[in-house]
Design an enzyme around this catalytic site. Structure first.
Site, PDB file in Angstrom:
ATOM      1  N   GLY A 161       0.974  -1.168  -0.031  1.00  0.00           N
ATOM      2  CA  GLY A 161       0.022  -0.042  -0.286  1.00  0.00           C
ATOM      3  C   GLY A 161       0.919   1.289  -0.016  1.00  0.00           C
ATOM      4  N   GLY A 163       2.688   3.550   1.503  1.00  0.00           N
ATOM      5  CA  GLY A 163       3.235   3.920   2.893  1.00  0.00           C
ATOM      6  C   GLY A 163       3.648   5.372   2.912  1.00  0.00           C
ATOM      7  CE  LYS A 181       8.104   7.600  -4.025  1.00  0.00           C
ATOM      8  NZ  LYS A 181       8.667   7.011  -5.157  1.00  0.00           N
ATOM      9  CG  ASP A 192       5.305  -3.496  -4.961  1.00  0.00           C
ATOM     10  OD1 ASP A 192       5.758  -4.729  -5.095  1.00  0.00           O
ATOM     11  OD2 ASP A 192       5.798  -2.636  -4.295  1.00  0.00           O
ATOM     12  CG  ASP A 222       6.568   3.305  -6.898  1.00  0.00           C
ATOM     13  OD1 ASP A 222       6.058   4.517  -7.102  1.00  0.00           O
ATOM     14  OD2 ASP A 222       6.216   2.441  -6.195  1.00  0.00           O
TER      15      ASP A 222
HETATM   16  P1  AMP Z   1       9.091   0.734  -2.731  1.00  0.00           P
HETATM   17  O1  AMP Z   1      10.333   0.046  -2.826  1.00  0.00           O
HETATM   18  O2  AMP Z   1       9.609   2.457  -2.580  1.00  0.00           O
HETATM   19  O3  AMP Z   1       8.625   0.595  -4.031  1.00  0.00           O
HETATM   20  O4  AMP Z   1       8.453   0.689  -1.465  1.00  0.00           O
HETATM   21  C1  AMP Z   1       7.732  -0.708  -1.118  1.00  0.00           C
HETATM   22  C2  AMP Z   1       6.470  -0.391  -0.081  1.00  0.00           C
HETATM   23  O5  AMP Z   1       7.424  -0.063   0.809  1.00  0.00           O
HETATM   24  C3  AMP Z   1       5.553   0.307  -0.563  1.00  0.00           C
HETATM   25  O6  AMP Z   1       4.421  -0.046   0.180  1.00  0.00           O
HETATM   26  C4  AMP Z   1       5.979   1.928   0.064  1.00  0.00           C
HETATM   27  O7  AMP Z   1       4.910   2.767   0.558  1.00  0.00           O
HETATM   28  C5  AMP Z   1       6.487   1.357   1.335  1.00  0.00           C
HETATM   29  N1  AMP Z   1       7.617   2.172   2.034  1.00  0.00           N
HETATM   30  C6  AMP Z   1       8.891   2.659   1.352  1.00  0.00           C
HETATM   31  N2  AMP Z   1       9.485   3.436   2.073  1.00  0.00           N
HETATM   32  C7  AMP Z   1       8.831   3.592   3.105  1.00  0.00           C
HETATM   33  C8  AMP Z   1       8.652   4.567   4.199  1.00  0.00           C
HETATM   34  N3  AMP Z   1      10.007   5.503   4.440  1.00  0.00           N
HETATM   35  N4  AMP Z   1       7.696   4.761   5.072  1.00  0.00           N
HETATM   36  C9  AMP Z   1       6.708   3.966   4.844  1.00  0.00           C
HETATM   37  N5  AMP Z   1       6.514   3.210   3.801  1.00  0.00           N
HETATM   38  C10 AMP Z   1       7.439   2.902   2.902  1.00  0.00           C
HETATM   39 MG    MG Z   2       6.915   1.227  -4.736  1.00  0.00          MG
END
Ligand code: AMP
Ligand code: MG
Length: 488
Positions: free
Chosen positions: A93, A95, A115, A254, A264
């Site tokens: 989700g 995050g 973001k 995702d 992303d």
């Molecule tokens: P990503 O690798 O950026 O595609 O992130 C994978 C998952 O981790 C997604 O659900 C992001 O929303 C969550 N996520 C990554 N970094 C953070 C963060 N600093 N705080 C909260 N959720 C995160």
């Molecule tokens: Mg992502």
């Protein structure tokens, strides 16, 4: 609603709110300490029909920096799941992403999303923040990709702040305002399918169709049409990645957009030397997401999406759609590579010449971007020493050039015109890691001037920019010490 210039004031929607609450959560951004505007993307602002200087309006500034959201907006974060590095990861989700709403531009809705704007119910153990460094990389890269003709999310502005974030060291938190036609991912569909909520899968598909393909007549076959569209768009986007030498780095389901847009930006990398096994993500130890693996990972991800669509479409139809991936990919890739070589019409001979060239670039460790830019000056009757000298083994060049000449002799376009056309498809500049790194180091001390200059450079990558030509050279030695890995 008195927000974001008159343009936004009249056209801020949230079509997602029409869906059930199982798809999203209403959230509020958490304000940054002393947010400062780092850069604004005037080109995108213009594309969105925003007034010049729209960020001079205090309310707009507060909204887009996540400091203050008017009560009549309903920001949301979306739920999704996904396969990460080939393994089912369950619920993920948004995050650290919060969609403020949608802007209507020429009949089409664009998500306006922050973001790094704080935690959401999907933050798990994360802090909901993004560091300045990764935000600058996404900000510059999405614009570079757009200018190179690759479907992608974009970014309207970037804010720096005094809010500390704790990674390997303490860094400052930033927010980018991301703009996309859709933030729905393959993982959004997988989420509901894996929970056995088939009607939610159906409703989500209906939402995507209504929002993005309103011209389709209603009917059951629309699900198949949608899936076919995802297959074709994904194949085309990945073909474009391969032709420009872009490696995404984290092709988890995702991070795959349902519209096939690049989404992303994390540990991405552009090729320097042409190296098919190049892995840009330092935490990808198996090389699953290497440059050369991207086309087949695209198909792997579509197979995962097919499972999620399996209650909407018959297996036979799903398989038929998936079969379109490879030919679609090959057609687009070959077309783009032929263009890069200044060749019209595709034939099997031309394909072989392209393949052989890529093998030689690998063996001779030649810079991908520089090679093709130089090739724009190739003369049929010439010595072409400026290209020959790039080869460790000049015989390799002589052999290949003999083949290339044979093809060029059959071209109907004159040499001058060929050169001109090639200069429009072979960029002089891509976003090499060291360029972003130089901009980051300056920005960390409060100076965003290089972010501004690089943004302009990358938005016009086919132009010469003599004062910036050092960025058209191979990276300096220190660039090899830059290490980039997942979420930051
Ligand atoms: P990503 O690798 O950026 O595609 O992130 C994978 C998952 O981790 C997604 O659900 C992001 O929303 C969550 N996520 C990554 N970094 C953070 C963060 N600093 N705080 C909260 N959720 C995160
Ligand atoms: Mg992502």
């Amino acid at each position: 609603m008195d927000v974001i210039s008159n343009r936004l004031e009249q056209h801020f929607f949230n079509s997602f709110l029409e869906l059930d609450e199982e798809y999203f959560n209403c959230v509020s951004p958490a304000a940054l300490q002393e947010p400062k505007l780092g850069n604004v993307n005037n080109l995108l602002a213009r594309d969105l029909g925003l007034d010049a200087n729209f960020l001079n309006n205090r309310k707009t500034f507060d909204l887009l920096s996540g400091s203050d959201v008017p009560g009549d907006l309903m920001p949301i974060s979306l739920v999704y799941s996904g396969h990460q590095f080939g393994v089912w990861a369950g619920q993920l989700g948004d995050g650290r992403a919060i969609t403020l709403g949608e802007l209507l531009v020429d009949g089409e809705l664009w998500d306006i999303q922050l973001k790094g704007a704080g935690t959401t119910p999907y933050s798990r153990f994360g802090d909901g923040r993004a560091v300045l460094r990764s935000s600058i990389r996404e900000y510059l890269c999405s614009e570079a990709m757009h200018a190179l003709g690759v479907p992608t999310t974009r970014a309207l502005c970037i804010f720096n702040s005094k809010t500390p974030v704790y990674r390997e060291s303490t860094e400052s938190a930033a927010v980018i305002c991301r703009v996309a036609k859709s933030h729905i991912r393959f993982g959004s569909f997988e989420h509901f399918h894996h929970r056995g909520e088939q009607s939610a899968v159906r409703n989500l598909a209906c939402y995507v169709i209504e929002r993005h393909f309103p011209e389709w007549n209603s009917g059951e076959s629309n699900y198949e049409k949608l899936f076919r569209c995802v297959v074709v768009n994904t194949a085309r986007t990945i073909a474009k990645w391969q032709a420009i030498g872009f490696t995404h780095g984290v092709m988890n389901t995702d991070n795959m957009s349902i519209l096939g847009d690049t989404l992303d930006y994390g540990p991405f990398g552009f090729l320097n030397e042409y190296q098919p096994s190049f892995v840009c993500n330092h935490s990808d130890h198996q090389g699953r997401y290497s440059f050369q693996n991207q086309p087949k990972i695209g198909l792997w991800n579509l197979n995962a999406l097919a499972v999620a669509f399996s209650t909407l479409i018959s297996n036979t139809e799903l398989v038929e759609c998936l079969k379109e991936y490879q030919p679609e990919y090959e057609t687009m890739y070959t077309l783009l590579m032929a263009e890069k070589l200044g060749l019209e019409h595709i034939s099997s001979k031309k394909l072989k010449t392209i393949e052989r060239l890529l093998e030689l670039l690998t063996i001779n460790k030649i810079d991908y971007c520089i090679f093709f830019r130089s090739l724009c000056g190739y003369k049929l009757e010439g010595e072409n020493t400026f290209i020959r000298d790039m080869f460790l083994h000049s015989k390799d060049f002589d052999k290949w050039s003999y083949e290339y000449n044979k093809l060029l002799k059959h071209e109907t376009v004159c040499e001058e015109m060929r050169h001109k056309k090639m200069l429009k498809v072979n960029p002089k500049y891509t976003l090499r890691n060291h360029m972003a790194q130089e901009a980051i180091i300056l920005a960390e001390s409060g100076d965003f001037s290089l972010v501004t200059d690089l943004l302009h450079l990358l938005q016009n990558p086919y132009d010469e920019h003599p004062s910036m030509s050092r960025y058209a050279l191979t990276p300096p030695n220190w660039a090899s010490t830059i290490s980039i890995s997942c979420s930051s």
